[in-house]
Design a protein around this motif. Structure first.
Motif, PDB file in Angstrom:
ATOM      1  N   PRO A   1       5.975   3.921  -0.876  1.00  0.00           N
ATOM      2  CA  PRO A   1       5.075   2.841  -0.737  1.00  0.00           C
ATOM      3  C   PRO A   1       5.568   1.685   0.049  1.00  0.00           C
ATOM      4  CG  PRO A   1       5.748   2.842  -2.979  1.00  0.00           C
ATOM      5  CD  PRO A   1       6.216   4.261  -2.058  1.00  0.00           C
ATOM      6  N   TYR A   2       4.823   0.793   0.444  1.00  0.00           N
ATOM      7  CA  TYR A   2       5.531  -0.553   1.148  1.00  0.00           C
ATOM      8  C   TYR A   2       5.019  -1.829   0.581  1.00  0.00           C
ATOM      9  CZ  TYR A   2       1.016  -1.479   3.479  1.00  0.00           C
ATOM     10  OH  TYR A   2      -0.287  -1.960   3.624  1.00  0.00           O
ATOM     11  N   VAL A   3       5.831  -2.688   0.983  1.00  0.00           N
ATOM     12  CA  VAL A   3       5.489  -4.187   0.571  1.00  0.00           C
ATOM     13  C   VAL A   3       6.057  -4.835   1.612  1.00  0.00           C
ATOM     14  CG1 VAL A   3       5.750  -5.985  -0.958  1.00  0.00           C
ATOM     15  CG2 VAL A   3       5.754  -3.785  -2.060  1.00  0.00           C
TER      16      VAL A   3
ATOM     17  N   GLY B   1       0.709  -1.151  -0.030  1.00  0.00           N
ATOM     18  CA  GLY B   1      -0.017   0.073   0.016  1.00  0.00           C
ATOM     19  C   GLY B   1       0.802   1.215   0.139  1.00  0.00           C
ATOM     20  N   PRO B   2       0.261   2.551  -0.012  1.00  0.00           N
ATOM     21  CA  PRO B   2       0.903   3.759  -0.095  1.00  0.00           C
ATOM     22  C   PRO B   2       1.578   4.199   1.294  1.00  0.00           C
ATOM     23  CG  PRO B   2      -1.602   4.018   0.031  1.00  0.00           C
ATOM     24  CD  PRO B   2      -1.285   2.639   0.101  1.00  0.00           C
ATOM     25  N   ASP B   3       0.976   3.704   2.598  1.00  0.00           N
ATOM     26  CA  ASP B   3       1.630   4.283   3.777  1.00  0.00           C
ATOM     27  C   ASP B   3       1.778   3.047   4.811  1.00  0.00           C
ATOM     28  OD1 ASP B   3       2.334   5.616   5.785  1.00  0.00           O
ATOM     29  OD2 ASP B   3       0.827   7.147   5.868  1.00  0.00           O
TER      30      ASP B   3
ATOM     31  N   GLY C   1       9.613   2.443   0.745  1.00  0.00           N
ATOM     32  CA  GLY C   1      10.229   3.231   0.101  1.00  0.00           C
ATOM     33  C   GLY C   1      11.733   2.705  -0.365  1.00  0.00           C
ATOM     34  N   SER C   2      12.755   3.138   0.029  1.00  0.00           N
ATOM     35  CA  SER C   2      13.976   2.713  -0.287  1.00  0.00           C
ATOM     36  C   SER C   2      14.571   2.125   0.882  1.00  0.00           C
ATOM     37  CB  SER C   2      14.992   3.810  -1.028  1.00  0.00           C
ATOM     38  OG  SER C   2      15.159   4.876   0.382  1.00  0.00           O
TER      39      SER C   2
ATOM     40  N   ARG D   1      18.726  -1.111   5.174  1.00  0.00           N
ATOM     41  CA  ARG D   1      18.856   0.240   4.687  1.00  0.00           C
ATOM     42  C   ARG D   1      17.781   1.031   5.230  1.00  0.00           C
ATOM     43  NH1 ARG D   1      20.866   4.259   0.949  1.00  0.00           N
ATOM     44  NH2 ARG D   1      19.428   5.591   0.288  1.00  0.00           N
ATOM     45  N   LEU D   2      17.977   2.318   6.035  1.00  0.00           N
ATOM     46  CA  LEU D   2      16.906   3.077   6.529  1.00  0.00           C
ATOM     47  C   LEU D   2      17.050   4.411   6.215  1.00  0.00           C
ATOM     48  CD1 LEU D   2      14.504   3.348   8.572  1.00  0.00           C
ATOM     49  CD2 LEU D   2      16.296   3.791  10.405  1.00  0.00           C
ATOM     50  N   ASP D   3      16.323   4.783   5.431  1.00  0.00           N
ATOM     51  CA  ASP D   3      16.461   6.425   4.839  1.00  0.00           C
ATOM     52  C   ASP D   3      15.239   7.059   5.678  1.00  0.00           C
ATOM     53  OD1 ASP D   3      16.179   8.572   3.554  1.00  0.00           O
ATOM     54  OD2 ASP D   3      16.034   7.713   1.645  1.00  0.00           O
ATOM     55  N   VAL D   4      15.844   7.749   6.941  1.00  0.00           N
ATOM     56  CA  VAL D   4      14.804   8.669   7.431  1.00  0.00           C
ATOM     57  C   VAL D   4      14.252   9.761   6.916  1.00  0.00           C
ATOM     58  CG1 VAL D   4      14.907   9.893   9.781  1.00  0.00           C
ATOM     59  CG2 VAL D   4      16.612   8.114   9.453  1.00  0.00           C
ATOM     60  N   SER D   5      14.830  10.176   5.830  1.00  0.00           N
ATOM     61  CA  SER D   5      14.175  11.467   5.224  1.00  0.00           C
ATOM     62  C   SER D   5      12.879  10.839   4.582  1.00  0.00           C
ATOM     63  CB  SER D   5      15.003  11.807   4.016  1.00  0.00           C
ATOM     64  OG  SER D   5      15.557  10.903   3.063  1.00  0.00           O
ATOM     65  N   GLU D   6      12.529   9.602   4.264  1.00  0.00           N
ATOM     66  CA  GLU D   6      11.405   9.159   3.521  1.00  0.00           C
ATOM     67  C   GLU D   6      10.200   8.878   4.642  1.00  0.00           C
ATOM     68  OE1 GLU D   6      13.040   7.048  -0.241  1.00  0.00           O
ATOM     69  OE2 GLU D   6      12.505   5.898   1.425  1.00  0.00           O
ATOM     70  N   LEU D   7      10.833   8.856   6.036  1.00  0.00           N
ATOM     71  CA  LEU D   7       9.721   8.487   7.126  1.00  0.00           C
ATOM     72  C   LEU D   7       9.318   9.782   8.042  1.00  0.00           C
ATOM     73  CD1 LEU D   7      11.601   5.383   8.491  1.00  0.00           C
ATOM     74  CD2 LEU D   7       9.909   5.372   6.880  1.00  0.00           C
ATOM     75  N   LYS D   8       8.198   9.687   8.124  1.00  0.00           N
ATOM     76  CA  LYS D   8       7.658  11.017   9.022  1.00  0.00           C
ATOM     77  C   LYS D   8       6.861  10.455  10.438  1.00  0.00           C
ATOM     78  CE  LYS D   8       6.529  13.773   4.729  1.00  0.00           C
ATOM     79  NZ  LYS D   8       5.392  14.585   4.184  1.00  0.00           N
TER      80      LYS D   8
END
Length: 675
Positions: free
Chosen positions: A281-283, A262-264, A305-306, A333-340
């Motif tokens: 988006p997530y899987v 889904g998207p979130d 995301g990434s 890998r954890l991209d903090v900029s893509e998480l809110k």
């Protein structure tokens, strides 16, 4: 003989509606109290529970004839937490028209509105769904003249179509486990028999969560009543995406495969009761299975995301009966900029009379340690790469271990060109417990450190070395910090001081420091806090700027966030020598920063004889290769300014008093009540 089929068809078309209307009118005019009493008795014989209705049965005429009851309740087990197992605001029993033609009242469909169902277990594992007929519900009766013939078991007529609207299902697994509350806005359950496949179509969710629209098969009714539903195959929409649940729950164990996209990903937060950040988006691919000695949940793959992660959680009970949870996670890998931050939940409005509390640098939160000794928890998280913080974080590890009498939290990582680590140990033994905190940072950007700790110190451009060692007793951070003892050593490299933090400083000091619109530059900062009784005394502070050198000290109260310092500057050139006047500055939460120059401190800080130059000492210390000039000079500040320690401010006695101990008030004169 020729049969007049046309006439037969016309007669049938006219007679059937008339017969149906006559049947409905006949049912409406009947006294339903006898039917309700018979249904209540049948429920009691089958389940041993009492069925009651606040509003008796009544007939509802319309396109679908039905019987309606309101305020329906089904009694709970004797040991239940409440008297009713089920409460139904309105129950509608739709009648079968063909049975009415035969003079019978048969239910073809049932609608439950506003149902509140509680499923619970007691301390020995019994479920309130285990229903048995009363002792007199079976066996031969002497008055029936068939003592050699067993009575057949009572059975309730099966209804193959059940609709549910605006209902709630609560599942409680006993003390120590939070109940699971499932909200059902609307759903339909169909099955030809209690032991046949149960068809499900409806919307399901939890409080303040995004509901799931599921369709498929979910075991059988008898299976759910026994706690072993059987084969499950559900799929549908969830939060703008898709979700599928396939597998089985039977006597051999549990094996479920849950796939979602889904998207979130934050839509899972209310379901797992964790603050899941927003991102997509997530899987996600997940497995849940029964192990020989526990229950295992395995996240085979999770992509947001990434970011990529995988992990597993094992739930089991040890030989002493204590729950044990083991969690292992590998985050590639954890991209903090893509998480809110997760979506905020609207909180109830505070009363108008409640004063707004000022924000605190150190929150006064209680230690949630009531589960110590009753459960064992081990969490291990490994992070290969963390991006989005400005400087890349690599090879990070987080370990949390909780045994019977000890709680330990350890974290370490490589941040940019430096490294950082923290070690927190809480021992609840004794009356107030003991907390030990050790933290180190080597050449870590203050901006990255502020982001990780959630603190805005303003100094985001400098690189710092920090060594913190504290120990205190108490069951809240306020009490632990109020009694803390230890030391904090800080050394920072070149950076900028924001203008906003110096706005309330004396004008002379601001002109001396100079600066630009970006801020006031500094070459280095170093100091040592000696913590005693919850008060961090800054004994040796050195600040080197392009236009002067400042030394001083003061205190910071860890419980109240109050602070007060003195600074004695020395200009690098004679042109600004008149601006180098000692100053006092103090502040705290909810208080405006106050400052004032104190020219008299100049004579009190120096001793007799020649006055050593601070600028020359800093220049000499800076000649050492790879050394922080302020950190080299800080241990010698008291020798260079012998009167500095005697002039340092100290907190008053009422500020030092423990927050958990009320202040002692001297009683005033009492007026005699006698006359």
């Amino acid at each position: 003989m020729r049969i007049p089929w046309k006439r037969v068809a016309v007669i049938t078309a006219v007679a059937v509606p008339i017969a149906a209307v006559v049947g409905v009118v006949w049912a409406a005019t009947r006294d339903l109290s006898r039917y309700q009493a018979r249904m209540t008795e049948q429920v009691r014989k089958v389940t041993g529970r009492e069925l009651a209705a606040r509003v008796p049965l009544s007939v509802k005429l319309g396109s679908e004839p039905a019987m309606v009851a309101e305020g329906v309740t089904l009694s709970n087990a004797a040991w239940g937490s409440r008297p009713e197992l089920a409460r139904v605001r309105r129950m509608t029993l739709f009648l079968d028209p063909f049975s009415l033609l035969l003079g019978e009242v048969r239910i073809g469909r049932i609608l439950l509105e506003g149902a509140d169902i509680l499923v619970e277990r007691n301390e020995v594992g019994d479920s309130n769904l285990e229903m048995l007929p009363p002792p007199d519900g079976s066996g031969p009766h002497p008055g029936e003249n068939r003592s050699l013939k067993l009575r057949t078991a009572a059975a309730f007529p099966w209804i193959n179509n059940v609709e549910v609207r605006d209902s709630v299902l609560t599942v409680s697994e006993g003390a120590g486990r939070p109940p699971v509350v499932l909200e059902i806005p609307n759903a339909t359950f169909k099955s030809p028999a209690p032991n046949q496949t149960l068809q499900v179509e409806g919307r399901f969710g939890v409080a303040q969560g995004v509901p799931m629209d599921l369709t498929g098969t979910a075991g059988s009714f008898n299976g759910w009543m026994a706690g072993l539903p059987g084969n499950i195959d559900l799929q549908g929409g969830f939060g703008g995406g898709r979700i599928s649940i396939k597998g089985s729950v039977n006597a051999k164990g549990t094996s479920l495969q849950i796939n979602a996209e889904g998207p979130d990903v934050s839509v899972f937060g209310p379901y797992v009761r964790l603050p899941v950040p927003s991102g997509g988006p997530y899987v996600m691919n997940t497995k849940a299975s029964t192990q020989r000695n526990g229950f295992k949940v395995e996240v085979t793959s999770l992509k947001v995301g990434s970011s990529e992660a995988a992990g597993e959680a094992l739930f089991r009970v040890d030989r002493k009966g204590n729950p044990t949870i083991i969690v292992n996670a590998d985050i590639t890998r954890l991209d903090v900029s893509e998480l809110k931050a997760p979506p905020a939940i609207a909180a109830p409005a505070a009363p108008a009379t409640a004063p707004m509390q000022p924000p605190r640098l150190i929150p006064a939160l209680p230690f949630v340690a009531n589960w110590l000794g009753r459960s064992a928890l081990t969490v291990t998280v490994r992070l290969g790469e963390v991006v989005g913080l400005g400087a890349k974080m690599q090879n990070a590890s987080v370990t949390l271990a909780s045994g019977e009498t000890r709680f330990t939290f350890r974290a370490a990582a490589t941040v940019g060109g430096g490294s950082a680590g923290v070690d927190l140990v809480y021992d609840p033994a004794g009356r107030i417990g003991q907390t030990t905190l050790t933290a180190t940072a080597n050449r870590v950007s203050l901006g990255e450190l502020s982001t990780l700790l959630g603190l805005d110190l303003g100094l985001r451009d400098g690189v710092a070395d920090i060594d913190l060692r504290l120990r205190g007793g108490g069951r809240t951070t306020r009490d632990a910090l109020n009694s803390a003892n230890g030391s904090i050593d800080v050394a920072m490299g070149k950076g900028l001081w924001p203008h906003g933090q110096l706005a309330n400083w004396p004008p002379e000091t601001q002109r001396l420091l100079g600066g630009t619109d970006a801020g006031v530059p500094f070459n280095c900062i170093a100091g040592r806090f000696e913590v005693s009784g919850g008060v961090a005394n800054l004994r040796r502070l050195v600040v080197d700027t392009p236009r002067g050198v400042l030394v001083g000290g003061g205190y910071f109260h860890l419980r109240t966030d109050g602070w007060e310092f003195i600074l004695a500057p020395e200009a690098r050139d004679n042109q600004n020598a008149a601006l180098a006047v000692p100053m006092r500055i103090k502040g705290g939460p909810g208080k405006a920063t106050a400052s004032a120059v104190d020219p008299n401190l100049s004579k009190l800080l120096v001793g007799g004889g020649p006055i050593p130059s601070l600028v020359a000492q800093v220049a000499q210390a800076g000649r050492q290769a790879g050394a922080n000039a302020c950190a080299v000079l800080a241990p010698r500040v008291e020798a260079l300014r012998p009167g500095l320690r005697a002039q340092m401010p100290a907190p008053t006695s009422d500020v030092r008093q423990r927050g958990s101990r009320p202040q002692v008030k001297t009683p005033g004169p009492q007026r005699s009540q006698g006359r």
